[in-house]
Design a protein around this motif. Structure first.
Motif, PDB file in Angstrom:
ATOM      1  N   THR A  89      17.989 -16.333  59.889  1.00 21.46           N
ATOM      2  CA  THR A  89      18.805 -16.197  58.686  1.00 21.46           C
ATOM      3  C   THR A  89      17.911 -15.885  57.488  1.00 21.46           C
ATOM      4  O   THR A  89      16.701 -16.116  57.520  1.00 21.46           O
ATOM      5  CB  THR A  89      19.597 -17.496  58.411  1.00 21.46           C
ATOM      6  OG1 THR A  89      18.683 -18.592  58.366  1.00 21.46           O
ATOM      7  CG2 THR A  89      20.624 -17.742  59.494  1.00 21.46           C
ATOM      8  N   ASN A  98      24.423 -14.300  52.987  1.00 25.52           N
ATOM      9  CA  ASN A  98      24.036 -13.943  54.346  1.00 25.52           C
ATOM     10  C   ASN A  98      25.173 -13.224  55.060  1.00 25.52           C
ATOM     11  O   ASN A  98      24.950 -12.213  55.743  1.00 25.52           O
ATOM     12  CB  ASN A  98      23.637 -15.191  55.137  1.00 25.52           C
ATOM     13  CG  ASN A  98      22.147 -15.480  55.101  1.00 25.52           C
ATOM     14  OD1 ASN A  98      21.378 -14.987  55.914  1.00 25.52           O
ATOM     15  ND2 ASN A  98      21.747 -16.272  54.114  1.00 25.52           N
ATOM     16  N   GLN A 141      22.375 -23.455  60.555  1.00 27.06           N
ATOM     17  CA  GLN A 141      21.720 -22.150  60.527  1.00 27.06           C
ATOM     18  C   GLN A 141      22.129 -21.307  61.730  1.00 27.06           C
ATOM     19  O   GLN A 141      22.303 -20.084  61.611  1.00 27.06           O
ATOM     20  CB  GLN A 141      20.205 -22.317  60.481  1.00 27.06           C
ATOM     21  CG  GLN A 141      19.677 -22.817  59.151  1.00 27.06           C
ATOM     22  CD  GLN A 141      18.168 -22.792  59.080  1.00 27.06           C
ATOM     23  OE1 GLN A 141      17.523 -21.949  59.687  1.00 27.06           O
ATOM     24  NE2 GLN A 141      17.596 -23.720  58.331  1.00 27.06           N
ATOM     25  N   ALA A 145      23.896 -17.726  61.629  1.00 22.77           N
ATOM     26  CA  ALA A 145      23.339 -16.543  62.291  1.00 22.77           C
ATOM     27  C   ALA A 145      24.390 -15.857  63.154  1.00 22.77           C
ATOM     28  O   ALA A 145      24.490 -14.622  63.175  1.00 22.77           O
ATOM     29  CB  ALA A 145      22.131 -16.943  63.138  1.00 22.77           C
ATOM     30  N   ARG A 148      27.061 -14.282  60.838  1.00 23.04           N
ATOM     31  CA  ARG A 148      26.543 -13.076  60.188  1.00 23.04           C
ATOM     32  C   ARG A 148      26.567 -11.893  61.153  1.00 23.04           C
ATOM     33  O   ARG A 148      26.938 -10.772  60.768  1.00 23.04           O
ATOM     34  CB  ARG A 148      25.118 -13.309  59.687  1.00 23.04           C
ATOM     35  CG  ARG A 148      24.599 -12.173  58.814  1.00 23.04           C
ATOM     36  CD  ARG A 148      23.163 -12.413  58.413  1.00 23.04           C
ATOM     37  NE  ARG A 148      22.267 -12.358  59.568  1.00 23.04           N
ATOM     38  CZ  ARG A 148      20.992 -12.706  59.532  1.00 23.04           C
ATOM     39  NH1 ARG A 148      20.469 -13.170  58.415  1.00 23.04           N
ATOM     40  NH2 ARG A 148      20.241 -12.618  60.600  1.00 23.04           N
TER      41      ARG A 148
END
Length: 236
Positions: A89, A98, A141, A145, A148
């Motif tokens: 990230t 993000n 996170q 990820a 995203r």
């Protein structure tokens, strides 16, 4: 129908060859898990498929040759999303920034709808939308990820060890999210995962990888019931 067809794929790092004439296919809409010991070449396989490292042979996505010198569009725009091991990230950007970065090439209206959609699926991210990614927990996170990568609406999602370093409770939450994603999106997933027990529960089929080579694709349910596989990968 096969979405991804790989034929005699070779790849590595400099003079070190890791993948040796790898050939397999992935059916559209299926979740396929890649199982193998550390060093078998699983992460290298995903890096070769996403264009992160040079490779030879053939990689066809819905009949389009990705290794051709005539390829004009970036692989991400052709429909491949890759969540590498270690998450990757943008630590200096907020959660929402993000997500916007993941959908940079899509129309603005679609980006807004997708952000709303993934905040509904990942409510922890919604609560932290203005927080820097670097300040999130490891599990958060990893959720970011994945979200995203999904912002680009990939046809093929490559996931490399998504549960690595996560506590058991967070790992369970992550796999619940993957089930929800599968139900929500018409997407094909190639999953490299150390937790064979959970991954075989959500997978349609599996590939066994040994020393840079891949065996025939097998139904996940057959591997769950295979005594040798249970001893080697499931701790049973």
């Amino acid at each position: 129908m096969s979405l991804l067809t790989v034929d005699r794929l070779c790849a590595g790092y400099g003079a070190l060859r890791v993948l040796h004439d790898v050939s397999f296919s992935i059916e559209e809409g299926n979740v396929t898990v890649v199982l193998g010991a550390n060093g078998a070449g699983k992460s290298t396989l995903l890096r070769a498929l996403s264009g992160m490292i040079p490779a030879t042979g053939s990689i066809e996505l819905d009949g389009y040759e990705l290794l051709s010198g005539r390829r004009r569009r970036p692989i991400a725009l052709l429909g491949i999303g890759h969540v590498p091991e270690g998450r990757g990230t943008f630590g200096g950007l907020t959660v929402e920034e993000n997500l916007r970065a993941g959908g940079y090439h899509r129309p603005r209206g679609e980006v807004e709808r997708s952000i709303t959609e993934w905040f509904e699926l990942f409510p922890r991210l919604a609560e932290r939308r203005d927080r820097l990614a670097a300040g999130l927990s490891g599990g958060e996170q990893q959720m970011l990820a994945i979200a995203r990568a999904l912002m680009a609406r990939p046809r093929l999602l490559l996931l490399d060890e998504p549960s690595l370093g996560l506590a058991p409770k967070m790992t369970g939450t992550l796999f619940d999210n993957l089930r929800a994603i599968r139900e929500r999106m018409d997407m094909t997933v190639l999953l490299v995962e150390q937790n064979a027990h959970l991954s075989l529960q959500i997978a349609d089929d599996a590939l066994l990888m040994t020393a840079g080579q891949v065996g025939p694709r097998r139904p996940a349910i057959a591997l769950r019931e295979d005594e040798q596989i249970r001893r080697a990968y499931l701790g049973a």
